[in-house]
Write a protein that holds these residues in place. Sequence first.
Motif: not given
Length: 333
Positions: A46-47, A49
């Motif tokens: 979700e970030d 990454r």
Amino acid sequence: MTINIALVTSGAVVFGCDSISSETDYFLRPLDYVVKDEGGNFVFDEDGRVTAKFSLDRLQNVVTNSFGGVTKMFSISHGGVEAAAVTSGLATIGGKTISALADEYCAQDPAAETLAQVAEDFLAFMRRKYGEVIPLEYQYVPEIEFLIGGYESASPFSGLYRIRVRENTCVPVYVKGNTGVGWSGQSDGVERLIFGIDGQLRSQIMLAVNETLDKFQRESNENFARILRELMAAADLNEIPEGVNTDLVAKPAFVLATGSFQLDIDYANLPLQDAVDFVSYLVNLQSGRAKFARGVATVGGRTHIGVVTRSNRLRMLSEPELVHRNVGFGNDQ
């Protein structure tokens, strides 16, 4: 990396080394290990990454920098023991060079009485110094290796020992009148000259031959089974008759002979000048391989030669004195 040479003759121990020190770090090609979906696309969280999964043996130790003028050879004589050492591996411990730590060792009391005791005491000293900075049980601690050679007052013979600090080993290489040459560090060129083959090439040859033998044995077994099935079908047999030996030939063990192409050198009776020339040649051979190969040179710089005899501590040959040439722009000479 480095190249260290120690030659034991009946009259002297001759040391040689290069003068380049390298800095290394662990690297990994991350894109080869990033998690992907079934379509081959990177999986993001979700970030934004990604996650990379790899085994630690995929980490590569890569040279990031090298510089010359390093002292890798020094005296560690104690009492009646005339001893010297050359080092490979980690160049400093706790901000101190290995040669500076060797000076600390020589300033200690009491004095050792045998070359073996010098080697063992020096190993214990270096382990203490190393352990003060880095836990020796840590898996990725870089090794420090020494070739230690010289004479002791109570023995007519010279000797050579190999110690590894992290491994905590002290192994005799040449003792009790045995003579020969030893090396450490980056030594593939030296190994090929002395043995006719180096360790890496030997491993690659053995791997290729054993893979070929495995493939041949597997295909031969499959072909034998096919022939046996066809013969039984042609003879209308449901099982193999008693007394028929169907044992297959075992895969032959392949061992690449060592020593078959080894140079025949009379190490014991080498004149001292020949011994010096030989050690210098071995160091320069390895340095030349590094200089002309692609990438950062990890062996090279000035070749240092030192000699230890029964009556003399380490004597460095043809070492330049420190000079000051940059005297400025004034005319007052």
